[in-house]
Write a protein that holds these residues in place. Structure first.
Motif, short mmCIF file in Angstrom:
data_model
loop_
_atom_site.label_atom_id
_atom_site.label_comp_id
_atom_site.label_asym_id
_atom_site.label_seq_id
_atom_site.Cartn_x
_atom_site.Cartn_y
_atom_site.Cartn_z
N HIS A 164 0.77 -1.52 -0.42
CA HIS A 164 0.34 -0.20 -0.06
C HIS A 164 1.08 0.68 -0.07
O HIS A 164 2.12 1.13 0.90
N LYS A 165 0.79 1.61 -1.45
CA LYS A 165 1.86 3.26 -1.17
C LYS A 165 0.69 4.45 -0.81
O LYS A 165 -0.11 4.50 -1.01
N VAL A 166 2.06 5.06 -0.12
CA VAL A 166 1.21 6.29 0.93
C VAL A 166 1.80 7.12 0.54
O VAL A 166 3.33 7.99 0.71
N SER A 167 1.08 8.42 0.02
CA SER A 167 1.83 10.00 0.10
C SER A 167 0.92 10.68 0.36
O SER A 167 -0.88 11.47 0.37
N THR A 168 1.78 11.21 1.69
CA THR A 168 0.02 12.09 2.49
C THR A 168 0.98 14.02 2.23
O THR A 168 2.49 13.48 2.14
N ASP A 169 0.26 15.17 2.11
CA ASP A 169 1.28 16.48 2.25
C ASP A 169 -0.16 17.32 3.22
O ASP A 169 -0.92 17.20 2.66
N THR A 170 -0.03 17.81 4.50
CA THR A 170 -0.94 18.01 5.36
C THR A 170 -0.17 18.77 6.48
O THR A 170 0.67 19.19 6.06
N LEU A 171 -1.08 20.18 5.95
CA LEU A 171 -0.84 20.97 6.61
C LEU A 171 -1.75 21.73 8.14
O LEU A 171 -3.11 21.90 7.72
N LEU A 172 -0.69 21.34 8.87
CA LEU A 172 -0.96 21.59 10.24
C LEU A 172 -1.59 22.84 11.45
O LEU A 172 -0.19 23.45 10.41
N ALA A 173 -1.80 23.13 11.79
CA ALA A 173 -2.03 25.11 12.40
C ALA A 173 -1.88 24.19 13.37
O ALA A 173 -2.79 23.22 14.13
N LEU A 174 -0.83 24.22 14.32
CA LEU A 174 -0.42 24.33 15.86
C LEU A 174 -1.47 25.55 16.77
O LEU A 174 -1.40 26.68 16.94
N VAL A 175 -2.19 24.74 17.75
CA VAL A 175 -3.91 25.59 18.14
C VAL A 175 -2.95 25.13 19.59
O VAL A 175 -3.12 23.96 20.14
N LEU A 176 -3.57 26.36 20.60
CA LEU A 176 -3.40 25.77 21.89
C LEU A 176 -4.67 25.76 22.54
O LEU A 176 -4.67 25.33 23.62
N SER A 177 -5.53 25.80 22.37
CA SER A 177 -7.11 25.28 22.53
C SER A 177 -8.68 25.31 21.54
O SER A 177 -7.96 25.34 20.39
N VAL A 178 -9.54 24.65 22.35
CA VAL A 178 -10.26 24.21 21.67
C VAL A 178 -10.99 25.21 20.12
O VAL A 178 -11.47 25.84 18.95
N ASP A 179 -10.89 27.09 20.99
CA ASP A 179 -11.72 27.88 20.11
C ASP A 179 -9.99 27.95 19.32
O ASP A 179 -11.42 29.38 18.35
N GLU A 180 -9.11 28.29 19.57
CA GLU A 180 -8.30 28.61 18.33
C GLU A 180 -8.53 27.38 17.05
O GLU A 180 -8.50 27.91 15.55
N GLU A 181 -8.96 26.02 17.52
CA GLU A 181 -9.47 25.31 16.57
C GLU A 181 -10.28 25.45 15.79
O GLU A 181 -10.91 25.08 13.98
N ARG A 182 -11.98 25.58 16.26
CA ARG A 182 -13.14 26.32 15.69
C ARG A 182 -12.75 27.30 14.82
O ARG A 182 -13.47 27.12 13.57
N HIS A 183 -12.24 28.69 14.33
CA HIS A 183 -11.98 29.11 13.91
C HIS A 183 -10.28 29.41 12.96
O HIS A 183 -9.82 30.05 12.43
N PRO A 233 -8.89 28.38 8.93
CA PRO A 233 -10.11 27.89 7.25
C PRO A 233 -9.50 26.34 7.02
O PRO A 233 -9.50 26.10 7.95
N GLU A 234 -10.60 26.19 6.26
CA GLU A 234 -10.58 24.75 5.70
C GLU A 234 -8.98 24.31 4.81
O GLU A 234 -9.45 22.96 5.80
N PRO A 235 -8.10 25.70 4.70
CA PRO A 235 -7.24 24.02 4.67
C PRO A 235 -6.54 23.88 5.82
O PRO A 235 -5.97 22.64 5.79
N TYR A 236 -6.63 24.19 6.76
CA TYR A 236 -5.59 23.52 7.69
C TYR A 236 -6.56 22.75 9.03
O TYR A 236 -8.06 22.49 8.84
N ASP A 237 -5.50 21.05 9.14
CA ASP A 237 -5.99 20.76 10.43
C ASP A 237 -5.06 20.69 11.28
O ASP A 237 -4.07 21.46 11.84
N PRO A 238 -6.05 20.91 12.37
CA PRO A 238 -5.69 21.28 13.85
C PRO A 238 -4.42 20.17 14.14
O PRO A 238 -4.42 19.47 14.36
N LEU A 239 -3.22 20.82 15.28
CA LEU A 239 -2.48 19.90 15.83
C LEU A 239 -2.99 21.02 17.08
O LEU A 239 -2.19 21.92 17.16
N PRO A 240 -3.03 20.32 17.96
CA PRO A 240 -3.56 20.92 19.59
C PRO A 240 -1.47 20.56 20.10
O PRO A 240 -1.29 19.14 19.82
N VAL A 241 -1.13 21.35 20.29
CA VAL A 241 0.17 21.58 21.24
C VAL A 241 -0.10 22.40 23.05
O VAL A 241 -1.02 23.32 22.84
#
Length: 162
Positions: free
Chosen positions: A73-92, A94-102
């Motif tokens: 199974h060949k895997v090739s990922t390209d993910t854009l993660l936004a570093l967030v400190l809180s759930v509130d930051e995560e909710r706001h 924009p669309e292309p970003y996935d949250p990375l809680p830190v």
């Protein structure tokens, strides 16, 4: 590594990680051979959000659930993660970003790479039907559509009798 310091210094990590060194992934693999190639790039966008572009490429040896043989199974990922400190930051975000809680705790690049590979696992790994050792039976679609071979025909007959 400190994720905030990595963002401020625009750190880019490029390398290979042996699949055998990823304990959570190993249980899903037939063989934990080979490497995952990765590129982790920390930076800020125009809105000054702390981001991480996580690119991972690997070939995972899984078990085909149709024939039970090994499957590449060949895997090739390209993910854009936004570093967030809180759930509130995560909710706001924009669309292309996935949250990375830190937090202020260090992060482990190996864990990020392993997470990407785990998320890329198929729900049911299977060879393509034409490549699989176990072939699917041929089905006469015309016969099924006419109702001649329908399993519901038997149920209808039982309902009429009873």
């Amino acid at each position: 590594m400190d994720p905030w310091r990595a963002v401020d210094s625009r750190l880019v990590l490029v390398g290979r990680l042996p699949l055998s060194s990823l304990p959570r992934l190993r249980g899903s693999l037939v063989e934990a051979t080979g490497d995952a190639r990765f590129r982790l790039a920390f930076f800020r966008d125009e809105a000054q959000r702390a981001l991480l572009r996580c690119e991972v490429v690997a070939t995972l040896k899984l078990r085909c659930q149709r024939c039970l043989e090994a499957l590449d199974h060949k895997v090739s990922t390209d993910t854009l993660l936004a570093l967030v400190l809180s759930v509130d930051e995560e909710r706001h975000l924009p669309e292309p970003y996935d949250p990375l809680p830190v937090s202020n705790e260090p992060i482990r690049p190996g864990d990020l790479i392993e997470d990407e590979l785990l998320l890329a696992l198929p729900q049911i790994p299977m060879h393509e039907p034409t490549l699989c050792v176990r072939q699917l039976p041929d089905v006469d679609v015309a016969r099924m559509q006419s109702g001649e071979a329908s399993p519901f025909r038997v149920l209808a007959e039982l309902k009429r009798r009873g």
